[in-house]
Design an enzyme around this catalytic site. Structure first.
Site, mmCIF file in Angstrom:
data_model
loop_
_atom_site.group_PDB
_atom_site.id
_atom_site.type_symbol
_atom_site.label_atom_id
_atom_site.label_comp_id
_atom_site.label_asym_id
_atom_site.label_seq_id
_atom_site.Cartn_x
_atom_site.Cartn_y
_atom_site.Cartn_z
ATOM 1 C CG ASP A 1 -2.222 0.777 0.954
ATOM 2 O OD1 ASP A 1 -3.287 0.127 0.909
ATOM 3 O OD2 ASP A 1 -2.179 2.012 0.767
ATOM 4 C CB ILE B 1 1.011 -0.845 -7.700
ATOM 5 C CG1 ILE B 1 -0.309 -0.147 -7.996
ATOM 6 C CG2 ILE B 1 0.957 -1.574 -6.372
ATOM 7 C CD1 ILE B 1 -1.434 -1.135 -8.281
ATOM 8 C CB THR C 1 -16.956 -1.994 -9.970
ATOM 9 O OG1 THR C 1 -18.152 -1.461 -9.452
ATOM 10 C CG2 THR C 1 -16.578 -1.248 -11.230
ATOM 11 C CB SER D 1 -18.132 7.471 -12.320
ATOM 12 O OG SER D 1 -17.396 6.337 -11.868
ATOM 13 C CE1 TYR E 1 -13.288 2.479 -8.675
ATOM 14 C CE2 TYR E 1 -15.678 2.526 -8.910
ATOM 15 C CZ TYR E 1 -14.516 1.874 -8.508
ATOM 16 O OH TYR E 1 -14.594 0.631 -7.956
ATOM 17 C CG HIS E 2 -18.246 2.847 -11.969
ATOM 18 N ND1 HIS E 2 -18.693 3.975 -11.313
ATOM 19 C CD2 HIS E 2 -18.582 1.803 -11.166
ATOM 20 C CE1 HIS E 2 -19.273 3.626 -10.173
ATOM 21 N NE2 HIS E 2 -19.223 2.319 -10.050
ATOM 22 C CE LYS F 1 -12.203 -0.786 -9.590
ATOM 23 N NZ LYS F 1 -11.310 -1.590 -8.775
ATOM 24 N NE ARG G 1 -23.246 9.068 -6.891
ATOM 25 C CZ ARG G 1 -22.651 8.002 -6.402
ATOM 26 N NH1 ARG G 1 -22.630 6.892 -7.109
ATOM 27 N NH2 ARG G 1 -22.089 8.018 -5.219
HETATM 28 P P1 NAD Z 1 -9.911 1.591 -0.230
HETATM 29 O O1 NAD Z 1 -9.685 2.911 -0.860
HETATM 30 O O2 NAD Z 1 -10.277 1.544 1.205
HETATM 31 O O3 NAD Z 1 -8.627 0.666 -0.454
HETATM 32 C C1 NAD Z 1 -7.767 0.796 -1.540
HETATM 33 C C2 NAD Z 1 -6.338 0.810 -0.998
HETATM 34 O O4 NAD Z 1 -5.445 0.843 -2.115
HETATM 35 C C3 NAD Z 1 -6.038 2.042 -0.145
HETATM 36 O O5 NAD Z 1 -5.487 1.658 1.095
HETATM 37 C C4 NAD Z 1 -5.049 2.841 -0.981
HETATM 38 O O6 NAD Z 1 -4.104 3.554 -0.199
HETATM 39 C C5 NAD Z 1 -4.397 1.752 -1.832
HETATM 40 N N1 NAD Z 1 -3.895 2.237 -3.117
HETATM 41 C C6 NAD Z 1 -4.529 2.996 -4.030
HETATM 42 N N2 NAD Z 1 -3.723 3.251 -5.061
HETATM 43 C C7 NAD Z 1 -2.541 2.640 -4.800
HETATM 44 C C8 NAD Z 1 -1.304 2.552 -5.502
HETATM 45 N N3 NAD Z 1 -1.125 3.151 -6.673
HETATM 46 N N4 NAD Z 1 -0.298 1.839 -4.944
HETATM 47 C C9 NAD Z 1 -0.464 1.244 -3.734
HETATM 48 N N5 NAD Z 1 -1.622 1.288 -3.036
HETATM 49 C C10 NAD Z 1 -2.653 1.989 -3.563
HETATM 50 O O7 NAD Z 1 -11.014 0.880 -1.130
HETATM 51 P P2 NAD Z 1 -11.889 -0.418 -0.819
HETATM 52 O O8 NAD Z 1 -13.271 0.013 -0.520
HETATM 53 O O9 NAD Z 1 -11.157 -1.302 0.121
HETATM 54 O O10 NAD Z 1 -11.906 -1.087 -2.244
HETATM 55 C C11 NAD Z 1 -10.883 -1.983 -2.635
HETATM 56 C C12 NAD Z 1 -11.080 -2.328 -4.113
HETATM 57 O O11 NAD Z 1 -12.356 -2.912 -4.311
HETATM 58 C C13 NAD Z 1 -11.019 -1.102 -5.024
HETATM 59 O O12 NAD Z 1 -10.372 -1.458 -6.219
HETATM 60 C C14 NAD Z 1 -12.467 -0.798 -5.302
HETATM 61 O O13 NAD Z 1 -12.614 -0.170 -6.523
HETATM 62 C C15 NAD Z 1 -13.081 -2.185 -5.292
HETATM 63 N N6 NAD Z 1 -14.507 -2.197 -4.913
HETATM 64 C C16 NAD Z 1 -14.913 -1.680 -3.713
HETATM 65 C C17 NAD Z 1 -16.271 -1.708 -3.375
HETATM 66 C C18 NAD Z 1 -16.788 -1.129 -2.084
HETATM 67 O O14 NAD Z 1 -18.023 -0.976 -1.952
HETATM 68 N N7 NAD Z 1 -15.932 -0.809 -1.112
HETATM 69 C C19 NAD Z 1 -17.191 -2.289 -4.268
HETATM 70 C C20 NAD Z 1 -16.737 -2.791 -5.485
HETATM 71 C C21 NAD Z 1 -15.388 -2.755 -5.797
HETATM 72 N N1 USQ Z 2 -26.514 7.225 -3.311
HETATM 73 C C1 USQ Z 2 -27.505 7.941 -2.693
HETATM 74 N N2 USQ Z 2 -27.179 8.654 -1.587
HETATM 75 C C2 USQ Z 2 -25.926 8.658 -1.054
HETATM 76 C C3 USQ Z 2 -24.918 7.905 -1.673
HETATM 77 C C4 USQ Z 2 -25.237 7.208 -2.816
HETATM 78 O O1 USQ Z 2 -28.658 7.955 -3.130
HETATM 79 O O2 USQ Z 2 -25.715 9.340 -0.043
HETATM 80 C C5 USQ Z 2 -26.834 6.428 -4.513
HETATM 81 C C6 USQ Z 2 -25.990 6.775 -5.743
HETATM 82 O O3 USQ Z 2 -26.569 7.847 -6.465
HETATM 83 C C7 USQ Z 2 -26.002 5.455 -6.499
HETATM 84 C C8 USQ Z 2 -26.087 4.403 -5.404
HETATM 85 O O4 USQ Z 2 -26.525 5.082 -4.228
HETATM 86 O O5 USQ Z 2 -27.165 5.358 -7.276
HETATM 87 C C9 USQ Z 2 -24.757 3.715 -5.110
HETATM 88 O O6 USQ Z 2 -23.802 4.706 -4.769
HETATM 89 P P1 USQ Z 2 -22.598 4.353 -3.782
HETATM 90 O O7 USQ Z 2 -21.896 5.634 -3.465
HETATM 91 O O8 USQ Z 2 -23.078 3.518 -2.661
HETATM 92 O O9 USQ Z 2 -21.700 3.395 -4.700
HETATM 93 P P2 USQ Z 2 -20.848 3.704 -6.001
HETATM 94 O O10 USQ Z 2 -20.582 5.128 -6.198
HETATM 95 O O11 USQ Z 2 -21.481 2.974 -7.136
HETATM 96 O O12 USQ Z 2 -19.448 3.032 -5.658
HETATM 97 C C10 USQ Z 2 -19.295 1.982 -4.699
HETATM 98 C C11 USQ Z 2 -17.819 1.870 -4.352
HETATM 99 C C12 USQ Z 2 -17.040 1.466 -5.606
HETATM 100 C C13 USQ Z 2 -17.651 0.221 -6.201
HETATM 101 C C14 USQ Z 2 -19.143 0.372 -6.457
HETATM 102 C C15 USQ Z 2 -19.819 -0.931 -6.829
HETATM 103 O O13 USQ Z 2 -17.336 3.124 -3.860
HETATM 104 O O14 USQ Z 2 -15.681 1.235 -5.242
HETATM 105 O O15 USQ Z 2 -17.019 -0.085 -7.421
HETATM 106 O O16 USQ Z 2 -19.784 0.778 -5.222
HETATM 107 S S1 USQ Z 2 -21.079 -0.708 -8.045
HETATM 108 O O17 USQ Z 2 -21.997 0.340 -7.573
HETATM 109 O O18 USQ Z 2 -21.765 -1.959 -8.194
HETATM 110 O O19 USQ Z 2 -20.423 -0.290 -9.251
#
Ligand code: NAD
Ligand code: USQ
Length: 431
Positions: free
Chosen positions: A45, A89, A158, A193, A195-196, A199, A340
C-alpha cells in the site's frame, strides 16, 4: 475456509498471497482473514487513501491505526506475521521487486482509487483516478508475466462496469446471435463514472494479457459493500478497518447508518429507485478466498459477479429508518436532487451464480445487521465530521445541486435542538 466447507479444495492454505491495497477498507480484513487461515500474506500500500482523506479534511469514522501498529497487533493476537511493502504500484521497479521477491501464487488487487464521486470532482481527480488505476494494473500484468507467470490474479472490478442495461446482466460474457452467426463476447459496458471507466479499461487489459501471455485471472465485478466488522477485525480495536461516510468515499448504506446515528436526514439522491447489487464485507472475504482456492486456468480470463442481493437506494434508506426507529432514533429520509447522472428508473437483474456454485454462503442484509452497525457507529459518533456528508462532486459540474444541498443543510441545522455542532453548507469545488 476449512475442510468440510463447500468451497474447500484442500492443500491451498499455505498459498503465498500478495494483497495490493492491503491498508484499505477491504484489503486489511482480507489480509487478516487469509492469515488466520494459514496463508502466507504480504501487503502493498502507498497510503494514498489516507492522503486523499487529509486533502479533503475528512477521515475514517473508525480510528484506524498505522499499518505497522496493525501488523504488530495482529502478530500479538494471532502469532502470524504479515509482510509489508510500502510503495506505489505505479512505480514499476518497486512492484517488480515485490513480485520477484515474494513469488506470490495469488495476487488480490484492491490497490486503486475506489470512489466514483472523487473521480468526478474535477479534471485532476479524473486524470489521477485513471492514471493510478490503469497504470497500476498494467504494471502488475507485466510484473506477473516477468516474475510470476503462473500466479493467479484476483482483480477487484465492479458491477458498475455494466451500467444499467434494459436486459439481464450476465457474468462477464454474453452469447450473441448477429446476422446468422453466434459468438460469446464480453458483455457490453456502460459505466457510471470515470472511476467505473477505469475498471473497464483494466478488464480489457487483463483479458488481453490472458489471451496473449497465457496469464490466469479472475475479475470480481463486485457490488456495493456494507458493514464494519469481520471475524478478525472484531478481535481487538487495533485491528478495526476503515469506515467511510463522507460524500466522496462513503457508500450508500454505510453513509445512511452514520446519518441515522447523528439525526442527519438520509441523503437519498433523486427518486431513490436506482438499484444496485450489494454484499456484506464478510462475504467479500469469502468470495476472494473462493476465487483463490479455485484458480482460473492458464490463459483463462473469467468474471464473477460478486454480490448477494439487489436493493434500491430507497429500500436501503427505509431499512435504516426502521432499524433506527427500533433503537429510538428519529430518522428522516430526505430527497436530494441527484448530483450524479444515472438512470433513476431502470430494469435491473444481474446474474450472480458462479460464486454461489463455488460455495459462497451469503450473510444477508436485515434489521439485525443494521442495528449492530448503528451500535458500532454510535461508539465513534464524536469522530463524525458533519460537513463531509452532503454531496459536493457533481457529474455535470452544475451549481444547482449545491443550492439543494445547502437547503438540506439549513433544514438540518434548524431541526437540531440539542446544541450540537451545525452542519456547514458544502463549498463548491474549484478546480
Ligand atoms: P480503499 O480505498 O479503502 O482501499 C484501496 C487501498 O489501495 C487504499 O489503502 C489505498 O491507499 C491503496 N492504493 C490505491 N492506489 C494505490 C497505488 N497506486 N499503490 C499502492 N496502493 C494503492 O477501497 P476499498 O473500498 O477497500 O476497495 C478496494 C477495491 O475494491 C477497489 O479497487 C475498489 O474499486 C473495489 N470495490 C470496492 C467496493 C466497495 O463498496 N468498497 C465495491 C466494489 C469494488
Ligand atoms: N446514493 C444515494 N445517496 C448517497 C450515496 C449514494 O442515493 O448518499 C446512490 C448513488 O446515487 C447510487 C447508489 O446510491 O445510485 C450507489 O452509490 P454508492 O456511493 O453507494 O456506490 P458507487 O458510487 O457505485 O461506488 C461503490 C464503491 C465502488 C464500487 C461500487 C460498486 O465506492 O468502489 O465499485 O460501489 S457498483 O456500484 O456496483 O459499481
Amino acid at each position: 475456509m476449512t475442510e468440510g466447507d463447500p468451497g474447500y479444495r484442500g492443500g491451498m492454505s499455505s498459498t503465498r498471497v500478495l494483497i495490493l491495497g492491503g491498508d484499505g477498507y477491504l484489503g486489511w480484513p482480507t489480509a487478516l482473514h487469509l492469515s488466520a487461515r494459514g496463508y502466507e500474506v504480504a501487503l502493498v500500500d502507498d497510503f494514498s487513501r489516507r492522503r486523499w482523506h487529509l486533502e479533503q479534511s475528512t477521515d475514517s469514522l473508525t480510528p484506524i491505526r498505522s499499518l505497522d501498529e496493525r501488523v504488530d497487533a495482529w502478530e500479538e493476537i494471532s502469532g502470524h506475521r504479515l509482510q509489508t511493502h510500502v510503495g506505489d504500484i505505479c512505480d514499476a521497479d518497486f512492484l517488480d521487486g515485490v513480485v520477484a521477491s515474494f513469488r506470490p501464487e495469488a495476487i488480490v488487487h484492491y490497490g486503486q482509487q475506489s470512489s466514483a464521486p472523487w473521480s468526478m470532482t474535477s479534471r485532476r481527480h479524473a486524470v489521477e483516478t485513471q492514471q493510478n488505476n490503469v497504470v497500476g494494473t498494467l504494471n502488475l500484468l507485466f510484473a506477473i508475466r516477468d516474475h510470476a507467470p503462473d500466479c493467479h490474479l484476483v482483480k477487484l472490478g465492479t458491477m458498475g462496469e455494466y451500467g444499467t442495461p434494459d436486459i439481464d446482466i450476465e457474468e462477464g460474457f454474453i452469447e450473441i446471435e448477429h446476422k446468422g452467426r453466434r459468438d460469446v463476447l464480453p458483455f457490453p459496458k456502460q459505466p457510471h463514472s470515470f472511476y467505473h471507466l477505469s475498471k473497464v479499461h483494466d478488464s480489457h487489459n487483463i483479458h488481453f494479457t490472458c489471451r496473449v501471455w497465457d496469464l490466469r485471472a479472475t475479475d470480481l465485478n463486485q457490488g456495493v459493500v456494507y458493514g464494519i466488522e469481520t471475524e478478525e477485525t472484531a478481535l481487538d480495536e487495533r485491528l478495526i478497518t476503515r469506515f467511510d461516510y463522507d460524500q466522496a468515499f462513503g457508500t450508500a448504506l454505510n453513509r445512511f447508518c452514520v446519518q441515522a446515528v447523528i439525526g442527519h436526514p438520509l441523503t437519498v439522491y433523486g427518486s431513490g429507485n436506482q438499484t444496485r447489487g450489494t454484499l456484506n464485507i464478510r462475504d467479500t472475504l469469502q468470495c476472494v478466498e473462493l476465487a483463490i482456492v479455485n484458480p482460473a486456468e492458464p490463459g483463462e480470463y473469467r468474471v464473477f459477479n460478486q454480490f448477494t442481493e439487489q436493493f434500491s437506494v430507497r429500500e436501503l434508506a427505509a431499512l435504516v429508518q426502521r432499524a433506527g426507529h427500533e433503537l429510538g432514533l428519529d430518522v428522516e429520509i430526505a430527497e436530494l436532487e441527484n448530483p450524479r447522472v444515472e438512470a433513476e428508473e431502470h430494469y435491473y437483474n444481474a446474474v450472480h451464480t458462479k460464486l454461489l456454485e463455488l460455495g459462497l454462503r451469503p450473510h444477508l442484509l436485515g434489521g439485525e445487521l443494521v442495528r449492530s452497525m448503528l451500535g458500532v457507529i454510535a461508539r465513534y459518533r464524536d469522530r463524525i465530521i458533519e460537513h463531509a456528508i452532503l454531496p459536493r462532486a457533481r457529474w455535470r459540474g452544475a451549481p444547482e445541486v449545491e443550492s439543494d444541498a445547502a437547503r438540506l443543510a439549513r433544514r438540518y441545522e434548524s431541526g437540531r435542538a440539542n446544541g450540537a455542532r451545525p452542519v456547514a453548507a458544502p463549498e463548491p469545488v474549484a478546480e
